[in-house]
Design an enzyme around this catalytic site. Sequence first.
Site, short mmCIF file in Angstrom:
data_model
loop_
_atom_site.label_atom_id
_atom_site.label_comp_id
_atom_site.label_asym_id
_atom_site.label_seq_id
_atom_site.Cartn_x
_atom_site.Cartn_y
_atom_site.Cartn_z
N LYS A 149 53.38 51.06 4.84
CA LYS A 149 54.04 51.19 6.14
C LYS A 149 53.87 49.85 6.86
O LYS A 149 52.78 49.28 6.84
CB LYS A 149 53.34 52.31 6.93
N HIS A 155 52.14 35.23 8.13
CA HIS A 155 50.95 35.91 7.61
C HIS A 155 49.79 34.95 7.36
O HIS A 155 48.85 35.27 6.64
CB HIS A 155 51.25 36.69 6.32
N ARG A 181 34.56 36.33 -0.99
CA ARG A 181 34.17 34.91 -0.90
C ARG A 181 33.96 34.56 0.56
O ARG A 181 34.17 35.38 1.44
CB ARG A 181 35.30 34.05 -1.47
N VAL A 239 37.68 30.85 5.51
CA VAL A 239 37.88 29.61 6.27
C VAL A 239 37.31 29.76 7.69
O VAL A 239 36.70 28.84 8.23
CB VAL A 239 39.40 29.27 6.32
#
Length: 452
Positions: A201, A235, A291, A294
């Site tokens: 969705k 994104h 991981r 940033v």
Amino acid sequence: MFQKILIANRGEIALRILRACREMGIRVVAVHSSADSDAMHVRLADESVCIGPALSRESYLNMQAILSAADVCGVDAIHPGVGFLSENAAFAEMVEEHGMTFIGPTPEHIRLMGDKITAKVTALELGIPVVPGSDGALDPEGDIDSLADRIGYPVLIKAAAGGGGKGMKVAQRAAELDEALRIARTEAKACFGNDEVYMEKYLGHPRHIEMQVIADSYGNVVHLGERDCSLQRRHQKIWEEAPSPAISSEVRKKLGDVVVKAIKKLGYRGVGTIEFLYEDGEFYFIEMNTRLQVEHPITEMITGIDLVAEQIRVAAGLPLSFRQSDVRFKGHAIECRINAEDAETFMPSPGTIQDYLTPGGYGVRVDSPMYQGYQIPPHYDSLIAKLIVYGDTREECLKRARRALHEYVITGINTLLPLHRELAEAGDVVKGEYDIHWLEKWLALKVMKEAA
Ligand code: ADP
């Protein structure tokens, strides 16, 4: 503790890891492509090895070359940084097979979370709510139209192997579904060599909220609060803050408890981030990154915990040096991603840095390998610097961000500095009222105003 670590990465993150190693008395081996001989992390390393030509595929993704360098230099461990091989389970396995430590989770956990479909299934099993969508990969022969009708438009087609916002396509209505599927599959195949896609969705006004966790090999798991990474373009995160302006301490505690319980059940070790979309008071899991992220510095600023040092310690088999009850959230931190891109067109802008003057003063941190005369190679990610500011309150942090952004001088190339200067003054940003779609709408409005 490790004596010598090889950093299998470049740019600001390689420098960040090098700094942690230095402070811990660990020697550093830098590996680099022929385009990065002058890079700051190479200059500062104890030893450096050129592992191939500029193309990432032949250097930073060249597992054999990296392992050979590690062997020759006699390192105890390899830190993969972010991107490149950091979420490559096969690489983690190879590192361990060579008798070295991979600074990260087990290959099994990397594999489990690397496929976003199995990650969602696992999240559900662990009691974490997920975005409503298809049960698994979409069967090209199946009745995808009915599924989309059931989920309800708009829907989002996402790549199972996705990352960096690639292989993602929205279908606003039924007429757009086939095209969205085709584009997402083609992009997924091109970027990840795997055209498997699934459906979710498409949420209309969520915030991107992610929880930082760290776990040792003895079953201790601690969360370090959330980061709000809703200011995104395509994104991709542009500006992050911690804590989120939209999360109360009660909500933080509730989500933190859910996440810690799940990560314990998983038996996970290392640092990790669980990403959620948060809409109308509900959290929906989207993925887990196995991981360092940033944007980890903003968590460091509000907790006083050096995440990279702690990550190295748990990888070396040491227990976490703090418990959940020791973690205190104090103040507010913002990270501005300074990309070498035009602030209006977002066209990459590699080239030579002419003037370079970083901001400083209380509460200002710059994580960047840039210097005057440095030539930014065109082959890699455009992130060249992270400006991280801290303040006792969000208001103070914003004032400091404005001050630091105005001090920062980078000439010779285009950067996102002008965009960040505008964002730091924008009414909705100042109020903390934005969702994941806000930045793109604001940019579109700006273009329209300029054209008028
Ligand atoms: P990637 O691994 O490519 O970064 P993610 O699943 O983490 O992909 O999603 C990246 C961003 O895409 C999210 O932060 C959000 O802005 C947007 N996004 C992802 N899933 C949805 C969704 N179901 N509805 C709306 N936006 C979404």
